[in-house]
Write a protein that holds these residues in place. Structure first.
Motif, PDB file in Angstrom:
ATOM      1  N   GLY A 108       0.819  -1.212   0.000  1.00  0.00           N
ATOM      2  CA  GLY A 108       0.000   0.000   0.000  1.00  0.00           C
ATOM      3  C   GLY A 108       0.849   1.257   0.000  1.00  0.00           C
ATOM      4  N   VAL A 109       1.905   1.255   0.785  1.00  0.00           N
ATOM      5  CA  VAL A 109       2.821   2.405   0.821  1.00  0.00           C
ATOM      6  C   VAL A 109       3.466   2.586  -0.554  1.00  0.00           C
ATOM      7  CG1 VAL A 109       4.945   3.321   1.830  1.00  0.00           C
ATOM      8  CG2 VAL A 109       3.270   2.189   3.294  1.00  0.00           C
ATOM      9  N   CYS A 110       3.866   1.496  -1.158  1.00  0.00           N
ATOM     10  CA  CYS A 110       4.489   1.569  -2.482  1.00  0.00           C
ATOM     11  C   CYS A 110       3.497   2.052  -3.538  1.00  0.00           C
ATOM     12  CB  CYS A 110       5.073   0.214  -2.862  1.00  0.00           C
ATOM     13  SG  CYS A 110       6.507  -0.220  -1.856  1.00  0.00           S
ATOM     14  N   GLN A 128      14.331   6.288  -1.336  1.00  0.00           N
ATOM     15  CA  GLN A 128      15.674   6.113  -0.783  1.00  0.00           C
ATOM     16  C   GLN A 128      15.681   6.301   0.732  1.00  0.00           C
ATOM     17  OE1 GLN A 128      17.833   8.941  -3.150  1.00  0.00           O
ATOM     18  NE2 GLN A 128      18.377   7.420  -4.690  1.00  0.00           N
ATOM     19  N   LYS A 129      14.932   7.280   1.198  1.00  0.00           N
ATOM     20  CA  LYS A 129      14.856   7.539   2.638  1.00  0.00           C
ATOM     21  C   LYS A 129      14.245   6.344   3.373  1.00  0.00           C
ATOM     22  CE  LYS A 129      13.077  10.899   5.936  1.00  0.00           C
ATOM     23  NZ  LYS A 129      12.313  12.135   6.099  1.00  0.00           N
ATOM     24  N   LEU A 130      13.163   5.800   2.829  1.00  0.00           N
ATOM     25  CA  LEU A 130      12.516   4.646   3.454  1.00  0.00           C
ATOM     26  C   LEU A 130      13.420   3.421   3.406  1.00  0.00           C
ATOM     27  CD1 LEU A 130       8.849   4.981   2.135  1.00  0.00           C
ATOM     28  CD2 LEU A 130       9.720   5.575   4.398  1.00  0.00           C
ATOM     29  N   PHE A 131      14.146   3.276   2.315  1.00  0.00           N
ATOM     30  CA  PHE A 131      15.056   2.137   2.162  1.00  0.00           C
ATOM     31  C   PHE A 131      16.115   2.149   3.261  1.00  0.00           C
ATOM     32  CE2 PHE A 131      17.930  -0.734  -0.094  1.00  0.00           C
ATOM     33  CZ  PHE A 131      17.034  -1.599  -0.689  1.00  0.00           C
ATOM     34  N   ALA A 145      11.055  -7.385   3.775  1.00  0.00           N
ATOM     35  CA  ALA A 145       9.876  -7.421   2.907  1.00  0.00           C
ATOM     36  C   ALA A 145       9.557  -6.019   2.382  1.00  0.00           C
ATOM     37  CB  ALA A 145       8.676  -7.991   3.656  1.00  0.00           C
ATOM     38  N   PHE A 146       9.726  -5.022   3.233  1.00  0.00           N
ATOM     39  CA  PHE A 146       9.476  -3.640   2.818  1.00  0.00           C
ATOM     40  C   PHE A 146      10.503  -3.220   1.771  1.00  0.00           C
ATOM     41  CE2 PHE A 146       8.620   0.915   4.576  1.00  0.00           C
ATOM     42  CZ  PHE A 146       7.817   1.180   3.484  1.00  0.00           C
ATOM     43  N   ARG A 147      11.749  -3.564   2.008  1.00  0.00           N
ATOM     44  CA  ARG A 147      12.798  -3.230   1.042  1.00  0.00           C
ATOM     45  C   ARG A 147      12.536  -3.919  -0.293  1.00  0.00           C
ATOM     46  NH1 ARG A 147      18.488  -2.383   3.928  1.00  0.00           N
ATOM     47  NH2 ARG A 147      18.998  -2.141   1.754  1.00  0.00           N
ATOM     48  N   ASP A 148      12.051  -5.151  -0.234  1.00  0.00           N
ATOM     49  CA  ASP A 148      11.723  -5.880  -1.458  1.00  0.00           C
ATOM     50  C   ASP A 148      10.632  -5.151  -2.235  1.00  0.00           C
ATOM     51  OD1 ASP A 148      11.668  -8.095  -3.311  1.00  0.00           O
ATOM     52  OD2 ASP A 148       9.852  -8.784  -2.283  1.00  0.00           O
ATOM     53  N   GLU A 149       9.604  -4.709  -1.541  1.00  0.00           N
ATOM     54  CA  GLU A 149       8.516  -3.984  -2.203  1.00  0.00           C
ATOM     55  C   GLU A 149       9.000  -2.643  -2.756  1.00  0.00           C
ATOM     56  OE1 GLU A 149       5.585  -5.167  -2.998  1.00  0.00           O
ATOM     57  OE2 GLU A 149       5.978  -7.039  -1.944  1.00  0.00           O
ATOM     58  N   LEU A 150       9.891  -1.980  -2.043  1.00  0.00           N
ATOM     59  CA  LEU A 150      10.406  -0.688  -2.517  1.00  0.00           C
ATOM     60  C   LEU A 150      11.213  -0.844  -3.803  1.00  0.00           C
ATOM     61  CD1 LEU A 150      11.484   1.007   0.832  1.00  0.00           C
ATOM     62  CD2 LEU A 150       9.683   1.780  -0.714  1.00  0.00           C
ATOM     63  N   THR A 151      11.880  -1.972  -3.966  1.00  0.00           N
ATOM     64  CA  THR A 151      12.657  -2.172  -5.192  1.00  0.00           C
ATOM     65  C   THR A 151      11.747  -2.334  -6.406  1.00  0.00           C
ATOM     66  OG1 THR A 151      12.791  -4.556  -4.858  1.00  0.00           O
ATOM     67  CG2 THR A 151      14.614  -3.227  -4.002  1.00  0.00           C
TER      68      THR A 151
END
Length: 62
Positions: free
Chosen positions: A21-23, A43-46, A54-60
């Motif tokens: 949802g954030v993504c 980048q800041k969230l990463f 899991a969050f980093r995976d979604e951010l990519t």
């Protein structure tokens, strides 16, 4: 405006569906013409959520 909302949503997120949802919000920002702002937020969230793979995976995928 978007960045504050995204940061708050990220702070509340606790599972992959929330991360997605954030993504989605970041993608909407990108579509609205805030490509540079979306990249900066991503980048800041990463960096801030390095302990959430899991969050980093979604951010990519954004």
């Amino acid at each position: 405006m978007f960045s504050k909302y995204i940061e708050q949503a990220a702070a509340r997120a606790g599972n992959r569906r929330d991360y997605q949802g954030v993504c989605a919000i970041i993608r909407n920002l990108k579509k609205a013409g805030g490509k540079d702002q979306a990249l900066a937020i991503k980048q800041k969230l990463f960096i801030n959520y390095a302990n959430r793979p899991a969050f980093r995976d979604e951010l990519t995928r954004v």
